[in-house]
Design a protein around this motif. Structure first.
Motif, short mmCIF file in Angstrom:
data_model
loop_
_atom_site.label_atom_id
_atom_site.label_comp_id
_atom_site.label_asym_id
_atom_site.label_seq_id
_atom_site.Cartn_x
_atom_site.Cartn_y
_atom_site.Cartn_z
N ALA A 1 31.39 66.75 70.92
CA ALA A 1 32.67 66.08 70.69
C ALA A 1 33.84 67.06 70.85
O ALA A 1 34.91 66.68 71.36
CB ALA A 1 32.70 65.46 69.30
N ASN B 1 34.25 67.75 74.57
CA ASN B 1 34.95 66.62 75.19
C ASN B 1 36.44 66.65 74.88
O ASN B 1 37.28 66.31 75.72
CB ASN B 1 34.33 65.31 74.72
N TYR B 2 36.79 67.08 73.66
CA TYR B 2 38.18 67.23 73.24
C TYR B 2 38.89 68.24 74.14
O TYR B 2 40.01 68.01 74.62
CB TYR B 2 38.20 67.66 71.78
N PRO C 1 38.82 64.56 67.47
CA PRO C 1 37.48 64.10 67.08
C PRO C 1 37.22 64.30 65.58
O PRO C 1 37.82 65.14 64.95
CB PRO C 1 36.56 64.96 67.93
N SER D 1 39.33 66.82 77.64
CA SER D 1 40.36 65.77 77.64
C SER D 1 41.76 66.39 77.65
O SER D 1 42.65 65.91 78.35
CB SER D 1 40.20 64.87 76.41
N ASP E 1 30.22 71.57 69.06
CA ASP E 1 29.71 70.21 69.18
C ASP E 1 30.17 69.56 70.50
O ASP E 1 31.27 69.87 70.98
CB ASP E 1 30.20 69.38 68.00
#
Length: 321
Positions: free
Chosen positions: A222, A225-226, A321, A229, A220
């Motif tokens: 998200a 992005n995790y 997330p 990050s 996903d």
């Protein structure tokens, strides 16, 4: 997914038949194989690293080669060489042991920097060049490199930039007393006899199937992005973990860490029987992916700060997330 589960159950059963405990090592080896990466194992001698590698190769019925690294080992001893044939008056190419599906590079830090570079180039490019001719390595291709952390005399430490080429780095621990007792029992029963092969196996096509299925595991945005990050925080730690801890980080993780998280998390999800990656997969892989990529300062070493501690603090600072 159903066929992948069957294949993985065969591999797990064959591994458990010869290996006692070391479940974390089994998972790390399978993740590396499925993700198409390579793995660096660190431990004291005698913790079954060679047995684990040979058992995995035996289970897959793949070609397995073991290279014992020494200071006088030459790059051509690994990649291959051209030999003059006096009978025909021509040179013929003899491929080195790196041309195998599973290559155990034992005590890689005992080989010279030039030899290490030749091996790491083969790992990266999946090919060797001998006498100007390119020879592609077989698929699948897995390098299992080991290093001994307690004996540094006569060794050549892997440069940090080259360690980054390993997908994962696993620390192999001592067995528990119960597991060590079981090892002695299996030695008496002949289970650990080197000439005794596993009862069931899979083919190289089955491994390619696992790799293909893993490449289609859903990740996903998200989760992506995790991952990004986390990599960002390793490079800019002060606002997230504080100046007092950030000063221990010399260099953060490169984009190879993000790629490693993406590939390894897909493989781990497949091992768990899922068609999608969870945040827990990323957390489970944090030490394997980052312990050789988040480089600490000399000050951290002097104060006994381990990279795993810093990695845990980084993960605690990034919202899940």
């Amino acid at each position: 997914m159903a066929r992948a589960a069957e294949v993985l159950s065969i591999v797990s059963a064959s591994y458990s038949a010869k290996m006692v405990g070391q479940e974390r090592l089994r998972t790390s080896l399978l993740v590396s194989l499925i993700a198409g990466g390579h793995i660096l194992l660190e431990s004291v001698p005698g913790l079954a690293k060679t047995t684990a590698a040979s058992t995995l190769a035996d289970t897959v019925k793949a070609q397995f080669k073991r290279i014992q690294c020494t200071p006088d080992l030459l790059p051509s001893d690994i990649t291959g060489n051209q030999i003059y044939d006096a009978a025909t008056g021509t040179f013929r190419t003899v491929l080195g042991p790196v041309h195998a599906n599973f290559v155990l590079l034992d005590e890689i830090n005992r080989s010279s920097a030039k030899t290490q570079s030749a091996m790491l180039e083969a790992m990266q490019e999946h090919q060797t060049t001998i006498g100007g001719e390119v020879h592609h390595l077989p698929k699948p291709f897995l390098v299992i490199a080991t290093q001994n952390p307690i004996e540094q005399e006569g060794t050549y430490e892997l440069p940090e930039a080259q360690m980054d080429r390993f997908l994962l780095k696993e620390i192999v621990e001592y067995p528990s007393p119960a597991e060590e007792f079981e090892i002695l029992s299996r030695i008496d029963s002949g289970v650990l006899d080197p000439d005794r092969h596993v009862s069931s196996s899979i083919s190289l096509d089955d491994v390619r199937l696992l790799q293909d299925v893993a490449s289609r595991i859903y990740v996903d945005p998200a989760i992506r992005n995790y991952i990004v990050s986390i990599a960002y925080v390793t490079r800019n730690p002060a606002p997230y973990i504080g100046e007092d801890r950030a000063r221990f980080i010399k260099y953060g993780a490169s984009p190879r860490a993000s790629i490693a998280f993406l590939q390894a998390s897909r493989a781990l999800a497949l091992l768990s029987g899922r068609s999608h990656v969870l945040p827990e997969d990323i957390r489970a892989l944090r030490h394997l992916v980052l312990r050789h990529r988040v480089l600490l300062t000399f000050e951290a070493d002097a104060e006994g700060i381990r990279s795993e501690e810093i990695i845990d603090q980084i993960f605690a600072s990034v919202p899940t997330p």
